[in-house]
Design an enzyme around this catalytic site. Structure first.
Site, PDB file in Angstrom:
ATOM      1  N   HIS A 162      23.477  12.420  40.274  1.00  0.00           N
ATOM      2  CA  HIS A 162      24.439  11.184  40.224  1.00  0.00           C
ATOM      3  C   HIS A 162      25.537  11.096  41.184  1.00  0.00           C
ATOM      4  O   HIS A 162      25.743   9.935  41.380  1.00  0.00           O
ATOM      5  CB  HIS A 162      25.398  11.419  38.758  1.00  0.00           C
ATOM      6  N   TYR A 192      13.984   6.230  39.470  1.00  0.00           N
ATOM      7  CA  TYR A 192      15.354   6.767  39.950  1.00  0.00           C
ATOM      8  C   TYR A 192      15.638   6.346  41.425  1.00  0.00           C
ATOM      9  O   TYR A 192      16.537   6.304  41.859  1.00  0.00           O
ATOM     10  CB  TYR A 192      15.600   8.069  39.724  1.00  0.00           C
ATOM     11  N   HIS A 243      14.794  14.490  39.791  1.00  0.00           N
ATOM     12  CA  HIS A 243      13.888  13.738  39.159  1.00  0.00           C
ATOM     13  C   HIS A 243      12.173  13.891  39.786  1.00  0.00           C
ATOM     14  O   HIS A 243      11.660  13.055  39.468  1.00  0.00           O
ATOM     15  CB  HIS A 243      14.289  12.464  39.028  1.00  0.00           C
TER      16      HIS A 243
END
Length: 940
Positions: free
Chosen positions: A328, A383, A550
Site C-alpha cells: 500500500h 493491482y 500481488h
C-alpha cells in the site's frame, strides 16, 4: 564548543551533545554526529585511528558512564539511528543505546570485522528533545559516527554520506497543489468542452447541495464513520471556488472540511490507510485552493490533524513504515496524499515537505525508473493500474509545480501492458492477484479509467485517451455514484482537445522487455466487448524479477484465449472459505490465506513447470514442486530497490539480509516477424533456473506463437522445455490448466470452453511430441474436491458473488516422463479452433534430427536446439513430403551469417541477429535441408 563537523541538522531539528548549546538547523533531511565531539570519560576513551572519520573515535572501556546527544524531534514517529562501529570480534561487538522508552538497549553488530561497518536500529521517538545515550556493553567497541534519519532505506557509506538535497521545492503562493494560477484558463476551457458536460452537471449539483461535514458517530465502537461522498462534495466546492471565485462554495468547503476532521473516526486497528489518505488529501486541497478563506487557527488545525491522521496510516508519518516498491505504501498514500499535504502546508510547516518529499526522492523514483522500460507493471492487471495511479499523480503534482518529468518517459507505456492483455470478452488474461473477477459480470468491460486519464493527458497519447473514454462509460453505467468520486480529476487533467485513436493500428505482438520479460501475441483487436470475435490472445511470460506482494510464482507461464479462456491461470484471489455466497457471516479468505499461499500464488496454479523434490520445504505452505519464495524472511513486499535486488554497500549491515536474489529468470532471445505489425511468428526464450531452488541446474523454456492467418485454424502455440534436475528421481511436470474437463486420447488433449449463455465456443487441442510415445504420462487432475489439489491436499475456495467472472479452474493436465532421468525435454503443440462444427486439428508432425527437435503444422515448421544450447556451426533436418512451400523458423542459432540449402540446391544466406537467434525462410516443399554458419556475407 563542539568541533565544526560535530553536527549536521536533521528535518528541522538539532542534534547536539546534551552538555553543549543547541546549534541552528540548516539541513533538513538528516544529521551526522562525530562521536568524539564529546570529551572522553572513565567509560569512553578517545582513540586515534587513520580510517576513522577525522582520524579519531571513542572506544568503550568499562563502567556505565555515557556519551549523550540531544535530539529535537519535530514530529513523532520512526527514526533510524545508524552507527559506524568497529567490532573486531564477538567480545567487542556491542554497545547500549538508550532512547525514549527503550525496551532493549543492546545494539549488537551482526558481523565482526577489522573494518568500520554501518549498522542501524529503528526507534520510535516522540516529539521534542530526546536523548541518545550510549553506554559500554563490551570493551573495545569503537564508536565513530552516529547518523540519524527518517529515511528508512537510505544507507550511509564510507565515513558517512548524506542524502542529496531535495531537487524540487514548492513554489511561492497558492494554489500550487495540482494547479497553478497560470493553469486556470486552460482548465476552464476544457471544463466547457462537450465531453465534460455530464461531469459538469454532476459537479454543479454537488456544489449546489448544502452539505455538512459533521459525521454521525460510528455505528460501533472502533469502527469508522468515514464518508467518501462528503469528501467528494468538499472537493467540488473547493474546485468551484478555485475556478470561479465562488465565495459561498469556498466557505462551505472550509466549514465542511473543518467539521469533517473534527468528527472523523477511523477503524481500529484495521484501517488500510486509504480513507486516511483521502481525508488528508482533501484537507490539503481545501488548504491550498481556499487559502485566503482560512484563518490562522484553521490552518494550524489542518496541519495538526494531518500529523495526527497521517501518523496512524500504514505508511506512518514520518512516512517510513512501508515500502516504496510494492504494498500500500507504493500507491497514493505518499505519492499523492501526504505529498499533496506537504506541498499545501509548505510555507507554515516546511519540515513536512522535507520529510515526505525526502522519502519520495530517496526511495520512489529509482524502482519505478528501473521497471518502466519493461512497459509493464509487475503487480499485474488489477493491482498494476492501482499502483500506477500513484505514479501518475506524482508526475502531475510536480509538473504543475513547474518541474520537468521526474520519471523515465517510458512511464507512458505501462498501460499498454493492460491493453495487450485485454481479451475480446472484456476481461484480461490473468496476471497477478485479480479482483475485477470478484464483482464484474460476463460481457462487461473490466474498467479502471483513472490510470488512462492521467497518462493520456500527461503524455498526449490518443490511444490511452480512447481506452479511458471506453472505461469511463462502463464505470458510469455500473455505478455513477462511485464514478462521481473522481470527477474533479477529469476537470483538472483531462485534455478535451486530444483526439482518440483505437488500438487496431497497434502491432499484433508486443515484447515487454526485462525486468518484466513477457510477450503478448494476438491475431486481431477488438474495441470493447465482442463475443463473436475470432481474435486469439496469448501471453508468454518469462518473468525476470519476482517482486512478491500481488505477483505470483509464475515464471514461464502461458495463457491462451480464443472464444473463451482455454489455457488459463487458476485459483481465486478473494473468495469464501465455505460455499455460502450471500449468507451473513460466511467466512472469507484472501491475501495470505490457505488457498492463496498454498495454491493461487504458487507455480502449480499456472501453466508452468514443476520439479518435485519430496524433501523441499516452503515457508508456511505446502510443497507443490514449483518455484521458490524469494527471500522467505521478507516474502510479501519489497521495501526498496536495494531490498528487491539484494544490493547494499559492502560496509553496510542489513537488519534483514536478502537471502535470495529477486532476479529469478532472464530473457535469452526474443523476436517476431517478418512483418512487425502482423507477424507470422512470435518467439520468446528464457532461462528460469533461478526461479527454482537448488533442485535444478537448468530450466529453459521457449515459446513460439504462430499466426496461421486461417479462420478455421487461427493460431498455434508451441512450447519447448529443457529441464535438468540435481537428482534423477525428481518428477518433472508440464502443466496445462482449463475450466472444463479435458479429454485425453493417446498423446492428444482436447479442452473445450462452451457456454452459449455467455457466448464462449473455443477449443484447444494439444499434442505432446516430447516426451515421446509411451514415455509421456498424461494425467487429468481436478473435479469436485480436487480443483486445487497439491500433493494430496485440496485448498478449496468459493466465489463470493453468485454473478462473477472468476476463472478459478477446475482441471489441469499434468505431463511427466515415465522414465526418470536427470535431463528431460518437453515439446507441446497447441492449436485453437471452434468447439462446435466439423473443424479438426491440423496434423502436428514431429521433426527430429541429430541437433534439432521441432514440429511441422501444415505450411509451417518450427525447430529448436535439442539440448536448448546455441548452435554455432551447422545443422540439418527433414520436412515431410509436400508440394506446398513451408515457412520455417529455426531458433537457437548463434549470431552471424547462415546459409540454407535444400539437398542438391543452391544455398541462400540469411543474417541471424544476436537478440533473436532465429532464421526464417521459405522452404520449397518437403525434403532434406542443411544449415551452415559462414564467415563471409553475400547478402545484398
Amino acid at each position: 564548543m563542539p568541533s565544526p563537523h560535530f553536527v549536521r541538522t536533521f528535518l528541522g531539528m538539532s542534534i547536539v551533545a546534551a552538555s553543549a548549546p543547541v546549534l541552528a538547523a540548516s539541513f533538513p533531511i538528516d544529521t551526522m554526529i562525530e562521536a568524539e565531539a564529546l570529551p572522553e570519560n572513565a567509560s569512553w576513551t578517545l582513540t586515534n585511528n587513520s580510517t576513522a572519520s577525522g582520524g579519531k573515535y571513542m572506544a568503550a572501556t568499562t563502567g556505565l558512564l555515557d556519551l549523550s546527544y540531544e535530539v529535537d524531534i519535530p514530529y513523532p514517529g520512526n527514526y533510524k539511528i545508524w552507527i559506524r562501529g568497529l567490532a573486531r570480534d564477538k567480545s567487542s561487538n556491542a554497545v547500549r543505546l538508550f532512547t525514549y522508552q527503550t525496551s532493549n538497549p543492546n545494539f549488537v553488530m551482526p558481523k565482526t570485522s577489522d573494518a568500520w561497518q554501518w549498522y542501524a536500529t529503528t526507534r520510535v521517538l516522540p516529539k521534542g528533545k530526546q536523548t541518545l545515550k550510549f553506554t559500554p556493553f563490551s570493551e573495545n567497541f569503537g564508536l565513530d559516527r552516529i547518523f540519524v534519519t527518517a529515511l528508512p532505506s537510505f544507507t550511509p557509506t564510507g565515513v558517512g554520506t548524506n542524502p542529496a538535497a531535495l531537487p524540487v521545492t514548492p513554489p511561492a503562493g497558492h494554489p500550487r497543489l495540482f494547479v497553478r494560477s497560470s493553469d486556470l484558463a486552460d482548465i476552464r476551457s476544457h471544463f466547457s468542452a462537450p465531453e465534460l458536460q455530464l461531469i459538469r452537471k454532476r459537479l454543479d449539483a454537488a456544489v449546489a447541495a448544502p452539505g455538512s461535514g459533521i459525521l454521525p458517530p460510528p455505528a460501533e465502537a472502533g469502527k469508522s464513520n468515514f464518508s467518501s461522498a462528503v469528501l467528494a462534495s468538499v472537493k467540488a466546492k473547493a474546485l468551484y471556488y478555485l475556478l470561479d471565485g465562488n465565495q459561498a462554495s469556498g466557505a462551505q468547503a472550509v466549514t465542511m472540511m473543518t467539521d469533517f476532521i473534527n468528527t472523523i473516526s477511523f477503524n481500529v486497528p484495521d484501517d488500510d490507510g486509504r480513507p486516511r489518505g483521502d481525508t488528508i488529501l482533501t484537507t490539503a486541497i481545501v488548504y491550498d485552493w481556499c487559502y485566503p478563506l482560512l484563518s490562522t487557527e484553521q490552518r494550524q488545525l489542518f496541519i495538526d490533524k494531518f500529523v495526527e491522521i497521517a501518523g496512524k496510516m500504514e505508511i506512518g508519518f514520518p512516512p517510513s513504515k512501508q515500502g516504496s516498491v510494492t504494498g500500500h505504501g507504493s500507491e497514493t498514500l505518499l505519492m499523492r496524499d501526504q505529498l499533496g499535504a506537504a506541498i499545501a502546508f509548505y510555507d507554515e510547516a516546511p519540515a513536512i515537505y522535507q520529510l515526505v518529499a525526502g522519502r519520495f526522492f530517496a526511495d520512489y523514483i529509482e524502482p519505478r525508473n528501473y521497471a518502466y522500460p519493461s512497459h509493464a507493471h509487475h503487480q499485474g492487471v488489477s493491482y498494476g493500474p492501482v499502483r500506477y495511479i500513484g505514479d501518475m499523480f506524482a508526475s502531475w503534482i510536480f509538473r504543475r509545480m513547474g518541474s520537468a518529468n521526474l520519471f523515465d518517459p517510458a512511464q507512458q507505456m505501462t498501460p499498454y501492458h493492460w491493453i495487450y492483455m485485454r481479451r475480446p470478452d472484456g476481461q484480461f488474461l490473468r496476471d497477478g492477484d485479480v479482483y475485477h473477477s470478484y464483482y464484474m459480470q460476463y460481457r462487461q468491460y473490466w474498467s479502471e479509467p483513472m490510470p488512462y486519464l492521467l497518462a493520456s493527458s500527461y503524455y498526449s497519447d490518443p490511444m490511452l485517451k480512447h481506452e479511458m473514454v471506453l472505461q469511463q462509460k462502463v464505470v458510469e453505467q455500473l455505478n455513477v455514484t462511485s464514478a462521481a468520486l473522481d470527477d474533479i480529476w477529469h476537470v483538472l487533467f483531462r485534455d478535451t482537445q486530444l483526439p482518440e485513436q483505437v488500438s487496431q493500428s497497434l502491432p499484433l505482438t508486443k515484447y515487454f522487455p526485462e525486468p518484466y520479460g513477457m510477450m503478448v501475441a494476438r491475431t486481431g483487436w477488438t474495441d470493447g466487448v465482442n463475443m463473436d470475435s475470432g481474435a486469439v490472445v496469448a501471453s508468454m511470460k518469462i518473468g525476470s524479477v519476482q517482486y512478491r506482494n500481488h505477483q505470483h510464482l509464475d515464471a514461464g507461464q502461458f495463457q491462451i484465449y480464443y472464444k473463451g479462456g482455454l489455457a488459463t491461470a487458476s485459483g481465486i484471489y478473494e473468495g469464501l472459505a465455505e460455499n455460502c455466497p450471500g449468507v451473513k457471516n460466511c467466512p472469507t479468505q484472501g491475501y495470505g490465506g490457505l488457498h492463496d499461499m498454498n495454491y493461487q500464488k504458487r507455480t502449480i496454479a499456472h501453466n508452468s513447470l514443476l520439479i518435485f523434490d519430496p524433501a523441499e520445504t516452503f515457508q508456511t505452505s505446502g510443497n507443490d514442486g514449483g518455484q521458490r519464495w524469494v527471500n522467505p524472511q521478507n516474502r510479501q513486499e519489497s521495501f526498496s530497490q536495494a531490498d528487491l535486488l539484494g544490493t547494499s554497500p559492502a560496509d553496510v549491515l542489513r537488519d534483514v539480509p536478502v537471502k535470495d536474489s529477486s532476479i529469478v529468470a532472464s530473457v535469452l532471445k526474443h523476436d517476431f516477424g517478418p512483418d512487425p505489425v502482423i507477424p507470422d511468428y512470435s518467439y520468446l526464450k528464457g532461462d528460469l533456473t533461478n526461479a527454482y531452488s537448488a533442485k535444478v541446474s537448468e530450466v529453459k523454456r521457449s515459446f513460439v506463437f504462430l499466426n496461421l492467418k486461417n479462420t478455421e485454424h487461427p493460431a498455434a502455440l508451441i512450447v519447448f522445455d529443457k529441464i535438468t534436475s540435481t537428482n534423477d528421481s525428481f518428477t518433472k511436470t508440464w502443466l496445462l490448466h482449463s475450466q472444463s474437463q479435458p479429454q485425453i486420447v493417446g498423446d492428444t488433449v482436447t479442452i473445450k470452453r462452451v457456454d452459449a449463455t455467455v457466448g464462449y465456443n473455443g477449443q484447444l487441442v494439444n499434442r505432446t511430441l516430447l516426451p515421446a510415445g509411451a514415455n509421456a504420462v498424461i494425467t487429468a487432475v481436478g473435479g469436485t474436491g480436487n480443483e486445487y489439489r497439491v500433493q494430496g491436499s485440496n485448498y478449496p475456495i468459493y466465489a463470493a458473488n453468485v454473478k462473477n467472472t472468476e476463472e478459478a479452474g477446475a482441471w489441469r493436465i499434468e505431463i511427466s516422463p515415465a522414465t526418470k532421468a536427470a535431463a528431460d525435454t518437453f515439446l507441446n503443440v497447441m492449436q485453437v479452433m471452434d468447439a462446435t462444427g466439423r473443424t479438426t486439428a491440423l496434423p502436428a508432425t514431429a521433426v527430429v534430427s541429430d541437433l534439432l527437435s521441432g514440429v511441422q503444422i501444415q505450411d509451417r515448421a518450427v525447430l529448436f536446439s535439442k539440448d536448448s544450447k546455441e548452435l554455432d556451426t551447422s545443422a540439418s533436418f527433414t520436412l515431410s513430403a509436400s508440394s506446398l512451400s513451408v515457412q520455417v523458423l529455426v531458433t537457437d542459432l548463434s549470431a552471424g551469417i547462415w546459409s540454407v540449402a535444400k539437398l542438391g540446391g543452391q544455398p541462400v544466406q540469411y543474417e541471424v541477429k544476436p537478440e533473436a537467434g532465429t532464421l526464417y525462410f521459405t522452404a520449397p516443399g518437403g525434403g532434406d535441408y542443411v544449415l551452415q554458419r559462414g564467415a563471409v556475407s553475400h547478402i545484398p
